[in-house]
Design an enzyme around this catalytic site. Structure first.
Site, PDB file in Angstrom:
ATOM      1  CB  SER A 170      -0.912  -0.121   1.214  1.00 44.00           C
ATOM      2  OG  SER A 170      -2.042   0.953   1.087  1.00 44.00           O
ATOM      3  CG  ASP A 242      -7.093  -3.211  -3.449  1.00 40.82           C
ATOM      4  OD1 ASP A 242      -7.654  -2.347  -3.000  1.00 40.82           O
ATOM      5  OD2 ASP A 242      -5.748  -3.103  -3.540  1.00 40.82           O
ATOM      6  CG  HIS A 271      -6.086  -2.115   0.171  1.00 40.85           C
ATOM      7  ND1 HIS A 271      -5.200  -1.729  -0.938  1.00 40.85           N
ATOM      8  CD2 HIS A 271      -5.325  -1.690   1.346  1.00 40.85           C
ATOM      9  CE1 HIS A 271      -4.147  -1.037  -0.597  1.00 40.85           C
ATOM     10  NE2 HIS A 271      -4.426  -0.914   0.871  1.00 40.85           N
TER      11      HIS A 271
END
Length: 297
Positions: A170, A242, A271
Site C-alpha cells: 500500500s 481491491d 486490499h
C-alpha cells in the site's frame, strides 16, 4: 468616575445563545483556515494520508518468532524503531507497511512470511508510528527508510544486490519505489500499491472533496514516475478485488517498470488480505521471485 462621583457604567452586551454559538463556530473555522494556510501538511496530510497508532498490539514473540528491537536515528535526527527477525538465510526483506496502525498490526503477516518463505525480515515504524518519534511526512519517511536500508548494509553487513529485497504494501509500496530508485537491490516487491496520491484523489465519488485540497498537500508518493529509474528486478502483486487501490494501478506500475519484472494477480484478493486470499500459491510466487529475481532458472 462620573462628574457626580459615581463610577462610570460599563455597557453590558447580552448575546443570545444561538448567536454566541454562531460566533464560536465562526472563530473555530477561522482558526482552522489560518492553521491550514500556515501549515497545511500538518492538517491535510495527517487527516487524509497518515493514520498512525502508538500502542503495539503484538510483537513477533507473540506469534512464536525470535526478534530484536532496533532503534535507528534518521539523517534529520529523528529516532525510529523497528524489529529484526532472523531467517533461514541471509536474504532479508526490508518491509515498509501501509498508512495505518503500526508494526504490531503486521505481526501475523510477518509470521506467515517467515514460515512460508524463510527469509529474514526487518520492519520499521515510520516516524510518528508505534514507538518511533516525530511526525509523519513523505520526506521524513524517506529518511526513515534510508536509515533502515543503511542499517542492513552497514550494521548487518548485507550486500544489497544479493541479500536485500525491498517489500512495500500500500503506502509502503510508494516508499519501496523511492528506495529502489536510489539503490540497487536483489529485488523489489510492490504489493497493493498506487501510482500516486494525485491519482488516488480521483478514485471514487467519495473522494471528490479531496481533489480541491491537493494543492495544500505535501505528500505525492508518485511511484509511477519512479518506475523507469529502478534498476532492480520488480515484482508487482495486486488483488483483483481491491476496492481501495484499483487493480488497474498495479497494472500501470508493472507496465512502467523495466525488465526483468513479473506481475502476480491475487484472485479474490482485496486490499488487506492478499497474503491470506492468495494462500500457498501467493507464497510460492513470492519465494520463486526472491530465489531467482531475474528469472534465470
Amino acid at each position: 468616575m462620573s462628574a457626580g462621583g459615581e463610577p462610570a457604567r460599563v455597557p453590558i452586551i447580552i448575546m443570545s445563545r444561538s448567536r454566541a454559538l454562531l460566533w464560536l463556530g465562526f472563530f473555530a473555522i477561522l482558526t482552522l483556515i489560518v492553521f491550514v494556510v500556515v501549515n497545511p501538511m500538518s492538517v491535510i496530510d495527517r487527516m487524509l494520508v497518515y493514520h498512525p497508532t502508538s500502542s503495539l498490539s503484538a510483537t513477533p514473540a507473540d506469534v512464536g518468532l525470535e526478534y530484536a528491537d532496533v532503534y535507528l536515528t534518521a539523517s534529520d535526527g529523528v529516532r525510529i524503531h523497528g524489529w529484526h527477525i532472523p531467517g533461514r538465510s541471509r536474504i532479508t526483506l526490508l518491509w515498509f507497511h501501509g498508512n495505518s496502525g503500526n508494526i504490531g498490526h503486521r505481526a501475523d503477516g510477518i509470521a506467515l512470511l517467515s514460515r512460508h518463505v524463510g527469509v529474514g525480515v526487518f520492519i520499521i515504524d515510520y516516524r510518528g508510528y508505534g514507538m518511533s518519534e516525530g511526525r509523519p511526512s513523505e520526506k521524513g519517511i524517506y529518511h526513515d527508510a534510508e536509515a533502515a536500508l543503511e542499517y542492513l548494509i552497514y550494521e548487518r553487513g548485507l550486500d544489497p544486490e544479493r541479500e536485500i529485497v525491498l517489500f512495500g504494501r500500500s503506502l509502503g509500496a510508494g516508499v519501496a519505489a523511492e528506495m529502489a530508485a536510489r539503490y540497487r537491490v536483489r529485488g523489489v516487491v510492490l504489493e497493493s500499491g498506487f501510482t500516486s496520491i494525485r491519482d488516488m484523489a480521483k478514485v471514487g465519488s467519495a473522494n471528490l472533496f479531496v481533489w480541491p485540497l491537493m494543492r495544500l498537500m505535501e505528500a505525492r508518493y508518485d511511484s509511477l514516475s519512479k518506475m523507469s529509474r529502478i534498476e532492480s528486478p520488480v515484482m508487482v502483486i495486486h488483488g483483483d478485488r481491491d476496492d481501495t487501490i484499483p487493480y488497474e494501478m498495479g497494472e500501470r506500475l508493472y507496465a512502467a517498470a523495466p525488465d526483468p519484472k513479473r506481475f502476480y494477480r491475487v484472485h479474490g484478493g482485496s486490499h488487506n488480505d492478499t497474503y491470506i486470499a492468495g494462500g500457498e500459491a501467493y507464497y510460492d510466487a513470492l519465494s520463486q521471485f526472491i530465489a531467482d529475481p531475474v528469472g534465470n532458472e
